[in-house]
Scaffold this motif. Structure first.
Motif, PDB file in Angstrom:
ATOM      1  N   GLY A 126       9.463  14.469  -2.790  1.00  0.00           N
ATOM      2  CA  GLY A 126       8.884  14.488  -4.129  1.00  0.00           C
ATOM      3  C   GLY A 126       7.646  15.367  -4.210  1.00  0.00           C
ATOM      4  O   GLY A 126       7.288  16.089  -3.274  1.00  0.00           O
ATOM      5  N   ILE A 127       6.979  15.291  -5.347  1.00  0.00           N
ATOM      6  CA  ILE A 127       5.766  16.057  -5.585  1.00  0.00           C
ATOM      7  C   ILE A 127       4.573  15.276  -5.057  1.00  0.00           C
ATOM      8  O   ILE A 127       4.422  14.083  -5.345  1.00  0.00           O
ATOM      9  CB  ILE A 127       5.588  16.350  -7.088  1.00  0.00           C
ATOM     10  CG1 ILE A 127       6.771  17.181  -7.600  1.00  0.00           C
ATOM     11  CG2 ILE A 127       4.276  17.084  -7.351  1.00  0.00           C
ATOM     12  CD1 ILE A 127       6.756  17.400  -9.101  1.00  0.00           C
ATOM     13  N   ILE A 128       3.733  15.934  -4.285  1.00  0.00           N
ATOM     14  CA  ILE A 128       2.565  15.261  -3.694  1.00  0.00           C
ATOM     15  C   ILE A 128       1.444  15.178  -4.725  1.00  0.00           C
ATOM     16  O   ILE A 128       0.979  16.214  -5.212  1.00  0.00           O
ATOM     17  CB  ILE A 128       2.072  16.009  -2.444  1.00  0.00           C
ATOM     18  CG1 ILE A 128       3.184  16.087  -1.402  1.00  0.00           C
ATOM     19  CG2 ILE A 128       0.842  15.325  -1.863  1.00  0.00           C
ATOM     20  CD1 ILE A 128       2.803  16.872  -0.160  1.00  0.00           C
ATOM     21  N   PRO A 129       0.981  13.971  -5.058  1.00  0.00           N
ATOM     22  CA  PRO A 129      -0.157  13.849  -5.985  1.00  0.00           C
ATOM     23  C   PRO A 129      -1.408  14.491  -5.409  1.00  0.00           C
ATOM     24  O   PRO A 129      -1.582  14.561  -4.176  1.00  0.00           O
ATOM     25  CB  PRO A 129      -0.332  12.333  -6.125  1.00  0.00           C
ATOM     26  CG  PRO A 129       0.978  11.744  -5.699  1.00  0.00           C
ATOM     27  CD  PRO A 129       1.513  12.663  -4.651  1.00  0.00           C
ATOM     28  N   MET A 179       0.842  -1.200   0.000  1.00  0.00           N
ATOM     29  CA  MET A 179       0.000   0.000   0.000  1.00  0.00           C
ATOM     30  C   MET A 179       0.875   1.247   0.000  1.00  0.00           C
ATOM     31  O   MET A 179       1.801   1.361   0.799  1.00  0.00           O
ATOM     32  CB  MET A 179      -0.920  -0.005   1.240  1.00  0.00           C
ATOM     33  CG  MET A 179      -1.759   1.246   1.413  1.00  0.00           C
ATOM     34  SD  MET A 179      -2.961   1.445   0.095  1.00  0.00           S
ATOM     35  CE  MET A 179      -3.483   3.136   0.326  1.00  0.00           C
ATOM     36  N   GLU A 180       0.590   2.184  -0.908  1.00  0.00           N
ATOM     37  CA  GLU A 180       1.351   3.413  -0.991  1.00  0.00           C
ATOM     38  C   GLU A 180       1.124   4.260   0.257  1.00  0.00           C
ATOM     39  O   GLU A 180       0.001   4.435   0.711  1.00  0.00           O
ATOM     40  CB  GLU A 180       0.929   4.187  -2.235  1.00  0.00           C
ATOM     41  CG  GLU A 180       1.734   5.435  -2.494  1.00  0.00           C
ATOM     42  CD  GLU A 180       1.336   6.104  -3.803  1.00  0.00           C
ATOM     43  OE1 GLU A 180       2.083   6.971  -4.259  1.00  0.00           O
ATOM     44  OE2 GLU A 180       0.271   5.747  -4.353  1.00  0.00           O
ATOM     45  N   ASN A 181       2.236   4.782   0.817  1.00  0.00           N
ATOM     46  CA  ASN A 181       2.129   5.630   2.000  1.00  0.00           C
ATOM     47  C   ASN A 181       1.540   6.975   1.577  1.00  0.00           C
ATOM     48  O   ASN A 181       2.124   7.681   0.759  1.00  0.00           O
ATOM     49  CB  ASN A 181       3.512   5.823   2.630  1.00  0.00           C
ATOM     50  CG  ASN A 181       3.447   6.385   4.036  1.00  0.00           C
ATOM     51  OD1 ASN A 181       2.670   7.291   4.310  1.00  0.00           O
ATOM     52  ND2 ASN A 181       4.282   5.874   4.925  1.00  0.00           N
ATOM     53  N   PRO A 182       0.379   7.347   2.129  1.00  0.00           N
ATOM     54  CA  PRO A 182      -0.281   8.582   1.681  1.00  0.00           C
ATOM     55  C   PRO A 182       0.324   9.859   2.264  1.00  0.00           C
ATOM     56  O   PRO A 182      -0.023  10.959   1.838  1.00  0.00           O
ATOM     57  CB  PRO A 182      -1.714   8.401   2.176  1.00  0.00           C
ATOM     58  CG  PRO A 182      -1.580   7.554   3.401  1.00  0.00           C
ATOM     59  CD  PRO A 182      -0.428   6.620   3.130  1.00  0.00           C
ATOM     60  N   PHE A 183       1.230   9.720   3.225  1.00  0.00           N
ATOM     61  CA  PHE A 183       1.823  10.891   3.866  1.00  0.00           C
ATOM     62  C   PHE A 183       3.197  11.144   3.233  1.00  0.00           C
ATOM     63  O   PHE A 183       4.234  10.731   3.743  1.00  0.00           O
ATOM     64  CB  PHE A 183       1.922  10.680   5.383  1.00  0.00           C
ATOM     65  CG  PHE A 183       0.585  10.494   6.040  1.00  0.00           C
ATOM     66  CD1 PHE A 183      -0.198  11.581   6.372  1.00  0.00           C
ATOM     67  CD2 PHE A 183       0.096   9.215   6.288  1.00  0.00           C
ATOM     68  CE1 PHE A 183      -1.452  11.409   6.958  1.00  0.00           C
ATOM     69  CE2 PHE A 183      -1.150   9.035   6.876  1.00  0.00           C
ATOM     70  CZ  PHE A 183      -1.925  10.137   7.208  1.00  0.00           C
ATOM     71  N   TYR A 184       3.164  11.840   2.106  1.00  0.00           N
ATOM     72  CA  TYR A 184       4.372  12.104   1.331  1.00  0.00           C
ATOM     73  C   TYR A 184       5.275  13.094   2.063  1.00  0.00           C
ATOM     74  O   TYR A 184       4.820  14.144   2.525  1.00  0.00           O
ATOM     75  CB  TYR A 184       4.021  12.697  -0.033  1.00  0.00           C
ATOM     76  CG  TYR A 184       3.581  11.674  -1.060  1.00  0.00           C
ATOM     77  CD1 TYR A 184       4.389  11.383  -2.152  1.00  0.00           C
ATOM     78  CD2 TYR A 184       2.367  11.022  -0.942  1.00  0.00           C
ATOM     79  CE1 TYR A 184       3.994  10.461  -3.107  1.00  0.00           C
ATOM     80  CE2 TYR A 184       1.961  10.085  -1.883  1.00  0.00           C
ATOM     81  CZ  TYR A 184       2.774   9.806  -2.967  1.00  0.00           C
ATOM     82  OH  TYR A 184       2.382   8.884  -3.893  1.00  0.00           O
ATOM     83  N   ILE A 185       6.568  12.755   2.155  1.00  0.00           N
ATOM     84  CA  ILE A 185       7.537  13.684   2.758  1.00  0.00           C
ATOM     85  C   ILE A 185       8.661  14.026   1.782  1.00  0.00           C
ATOM     86  O   ILE A 185       9.546  14.820   2.107  1.00  0.00           O
ATOM     87  CB  ILE A 185       8.123  13.118   4.071  1.00  0.00           C
ATOM     88  CG1 ILE A 185       8.734  11.733   3.861  1.00  0.00           C
ATOM     89  CG2 ILE A 185       7.060  13.079   5.153  1.00  0.00           C
ATOM     90  CD1 ILE A 185       9.438  11.185   5.098  1.00  0.00           C
TER      91      ILE A 185
END
Length: 378
Positions: free
Chosen positions: A9-12, A1-7
């Motif tokens: 890169g560019i946040i989708p 599962m992709e981690n939704p809390f991006y730290i």
């Protein structure tokens, strides 16, 4: 599962939290042909906001957008290199005709470009030493931006760095070009408020009153905790309202740090699990332990007055009147004048930041993890 809390890169778009008012204001300001000064404490999300604005249809479909971070630069030569590399990298996917138009303007660097026979495009192999006349190359860059064929928006992050360059009058040089431009708008961004405010709010400075200003503050607690709960639910996990609120309050909503904490909480959780406050506390302890050696190195690079002042402000959380006799006495510091010098140095090192509360400046440690580590270690 992709981690939704991006730290990184560019946040989708689905994982970008709020900033609706700021996004709308920035888009409207750019559409009305005004430059923008965007300031915020470090890691409040200004870079992600800029990239989010660039993805808005009215900007993305009609403009060339460029972004460069000048924090690593120490001279006009490096600034010119960073600007030209960014334009090149953005234009490569646009096709040979568009790219060659840009290269045709760089007469001062014409002999430095290579050529890739496979892709049939020039290769950007310019080195810092190739930029022998940065003023001339800078002029060529601005000439291109003015004739690019599409409106341009150029975001220059950590813009305050130009005030530290050894070359004289860099601000005046940049301003002399920018004020004549009709085809390119600039977003000046940065986290060193005391330098940026002086650059844009002092009548004696070239950039005085030349940009619409916006300060990026925290996302509201209700909005952020609802966003966090939604992301966990989508991944078949749960976070209790108290745990989400606890994570937010630990950093008073400072975006990167709450996001980083929940990124790690999510990474070590399993489907069907419910996260509580104990899980959040354990994850925070692990983060601070991991960063401890780096933070110790930071402290070892400070002189005694700087270290003691940083510790005092960390223990206050938000400190006002740092040069007052009461503050000096409370924290057993040397003298008001020593605190003044130390505070100025810590601001320059970006270890401190401040916000205005009326006429009062509230100082705090820029890195919230460092602040917590200091409070636990000293």
């Amino acid at each position: 599962m992709e981690n939704p809390f991006y730290i990184t890169g560019i946040i989708p778009e689905p994982y970008f939290c709020d900033r609706e008012k700021e996004t709308a204001w920035m888009v409207r300001t750019l559409e009305n042909k005004a430059h923008i000064l965007l300031t915020s404490p470090r890691r409040m999300g200004k870079t992600q906001l800029i990239r989010h604005v660039f993805e808005q249809p009215s900007i993305k479909d009609n403009c060339y957008t460029f972004y460069t971070d000048t924090y690593p630069t120490t001279s006009l030569h490096e600034l010119v290199l960073f600007l030209s590399k960014e334009i090149y990298s953005v234009l490569v996917p646009k096709g040979k005709t568009v790219l060659n138009k840009f290269l045709a303007y760089l007469h001062s660097l014409a002999g430095s470009f290579g050529y890739d026979p496979v892709s049939n495009t020039p290769t950007f192999n310019i080195k810092l030493g190739d930029i022998r006349s940065p003023e001339l190359t800078l002029e060529e860059i601005f000439l291109y931006l003015e004739q690019a064929g599409k409106p341009c928006i150029f975001a220059i992050d950590e813009f305050q760095q130009i005030a530290c360059y050894p070359e004289k009058n860099v601000e005046a040089l940049l301003r002399s070009y920018i004020q004549k431009m009709n085809n390119c708008l600039f977003i000046y961004a940065g986290s060193n408020r005391h330098i940026l405010e002086n650059m844009f709010n002092s009548a004696a400075k070239p950039f005085y009153n030349s940009a619409e200003q916006i300060y990026l503050d925290c996302i509201s607690k209700d909005v952020y905790t609802a966003f966090a709960a939604e992301q966990f639910t989508k991944a078949s996990r749960n976070i209790s309202p108290k745990a989400a609120s606890f994570a937010y309050d630990l950093f008073e909503g400072h975006t990167y740090y709450v996001h980083n904490l929940l990124h790690n909480v999510f990474a070590f959780s399993e489907a069907g699990e419910t996260i509580d406050e104990t899980d959040v506390s354990k994850t925070l302890n692990d983060i601070l332990e991991e960063k401890g050696r780096t933070f110790a190195s930071v402290m070892n690079q400070l002189n005694y007055q700087q270290k003691e002042t940083l510790i005092a402000i960390a223990k206050e959380g938000k400190a006002s009147g740092v040069t007052s006799a009461a503050f000096v006495k409370k924290h057993s510091l040397k003298s008001p004048s020593s605190v003044q010098y130390a505070t100025s140095a810590l601001l320059d090192k970006q270890l401190l930041t401040y916000q205005n509360d009326g006429r009062t400046k509230l100082y705090s440690v820029s890195d919230r993890f460092l602040e917590m580590w200091i409070c636990r270690s000293y």
